[in-house]
Scaffold this motif. Structure first.
Motif, short mmCIF file in Angstrom:
data_model
loop_
_atom_site.label_atom_id
_atom_site.label_comp_id
_atom_site.label_asym_id
_atom_site.label_seq_id
_atom_site.Cartn_x
_atom_site.Cartn_y
_atom_site.Cartn_z
N LEU A 163 -31.24 118.36 49.70
CA LEU A 163 -32.54 118.57 50.33
C LEU A 163 -32.99 119.99 50.03
N GLU B 21 -31.55 112.39 54.94
CA GLU B 21 -30.85 112.46 53.65
C GLU B 21 -29.41 112.00 53.79
N ILE C 149 -36.23 115.38 49.59
CA ILE C 149 -34.90 114.77 49.44
C ILE C 149 -34.78 114.24 48.02
#
Length: 377
Positions: A58, A38, A63
């Motif tokens: 997240l 992420e 994500i």
């Protein structure tokens, strides 16, 4: 300097990338890899021209990355290349490991990344591929529905329908039922204390790293709002520089806080730095970066700030408790509470406005930082 172009706003799309790992029901096992992915995805997106208002988070192994991009510029999004992190460098990888180490301080032990990630970029790419990530892309116009009503003076103002106007009447015109107004002027020390208490409540009881008086409140939004929001944006030159180097900052938020007759400025970091440590270390560094911002960097601050403040205005007007405060503040400070009037200072803000406000901000900010550092001795 030109103001925000409404035609350009109309060309923007809210874009949401959602990436999950459906073949791995035990999300805790893939969380460290997904967490670093992420960060790296945000880093790669942050380099693309024409992209703004970038945020990401997240939840378990899902994500979610959101940003704005023009319809004409979205062709630059190479999603397979992005998902495979092909443009990520070893320097990117190592820096985001340092950022994750800073973030570990605010995460429970089961979610921390230290010691749970591959040592090198190629090994990490292999680990990320093995999670079998699946990507979904969703788009919608930025200017639609409530945002359109906010920007179009000819549109109805749906937020004001059924507004709790009794709240404005309870303010008692130029006076206050609390007895804290004297001859129409606020006791500034009491107002400062009350505003700080309100910010602490908003922060769940914690102390902001910095809190200072921003001056009389004559508009709900202003160049100050744009400047502070723009500095806090992920793509701002301030935030990006603070994320680099051996001691990166995970998160820094500067915001103005309209309260009765004055506005206040607060700064909050994650992990929490504390006022004394902030004034001794991060505070002077922040001032140095802000003082050196060039015209192009101020333009980025303005654009990111305008988008953030417009979104915040929609959120305020759509949330009854905060919306009900607007007529109170407007009546006490002689400004309009009409939604399109509230947006006007944001849309009309120029980089010259930000440059002028920056000088005022830095003067008050450095005095506050020096005072806090002196008090800590």
């Amino acid at each position: 300097m030109s103001v925000v172009d409404l035609a350009e706003l109309g060309d923007l799309e809210r874009t949401t990338l959602t990436i999950d790992t459906p073949q791995h029901p035990d999300w805790l096992r893939v969380f460290p890899v997904a967490h670093l992915a992420e960060h790296l995805l945000g880093r790669e997106l942050g380099r693309l021209a024409g992209l703004s208002a970038l945020t990401g988070h997240l939840r378990q192994d899902v994500i979610t990355v959101r940003f704005l991009v023009s319809r004409t510029g979205r062709s630059a999004l190479d999603l397979p290349r992005l998902l495979e992190l092909r443009d990520t460098t070893s320097a990117d990888f190592e820096q985001e490991l340092r950022v994750l180490a800073a973030e570990d301080a605010i995460l429970p032990a089961s979610l921390r990344s230290t010691g749970r990630l591959p040592a090198g970029l190629e090994q990490f790419r292999d680990a990320w591929r093995r999670t079998t990530p699946r990507l979904r892309l969703d788009r919608e116009p930025f200017v639609s529905g409530r945002m359109r009503a906010l920007l179009d003076p000819g549109s109805p103002a749906p937020w004001m329908d059924g507004l709790v106007t009794e709240a404005a009447e309870a303010a008692g015109g130029r006076g206050s039922a609390s007895g804290r107004w004297v001859d129409g002027a606020a006791d500034e020390r009491q107002e400062y204390a009350d505003a700080l208490a309100a910010v602490r409540r908003r922060l769940g009881g914690r102390e902001p790293e910095l809190f200072m008086d921003g001056g009389p409140l004559d508009q709900y939004c202003s160049p100050a709002s744009v400047f502070l929001a723009g500095l806090s944006a992920y793509r701002s030159p301030l935030f990006r520089r603070l994320r680099e180097g051996p001691r990166p900052v995970y998160s820094l938020k500067l915001f103005d806080f309209p309260w009765r007759r004055r506005t206040f400025v607060a700064c909050v970091t994650q992990p929490a730095t504390g006022p004394a440590a902030f004034s001794a270390t991060l505070g002077p560094r922040l001032a140095e970066i802000v003082a050196g911002l060039g015209t192009a960097e101020l333009r980025t601050v303005r654009d990111e700030g305008c988008l953030a403040v417009l979104d915040d205005l929609v959120a305020v007007l759509d949330f009854p408790p905060r919306r009900a405060w607007l007529p109170v503040l407007a009546r006490l400070n002689d400004f309009s509470a009409r939604p399109t009037d509230l947006a006007r200072p944001v849309l009309d803000c120029t980089t010259d406005d930000l440059a002028r406000y920056r000088d005022d901000f830095l003067d008050a900010y450095t005095r506050r930082v020096h005072r806090t550092a002196w008090e800590a001795v």
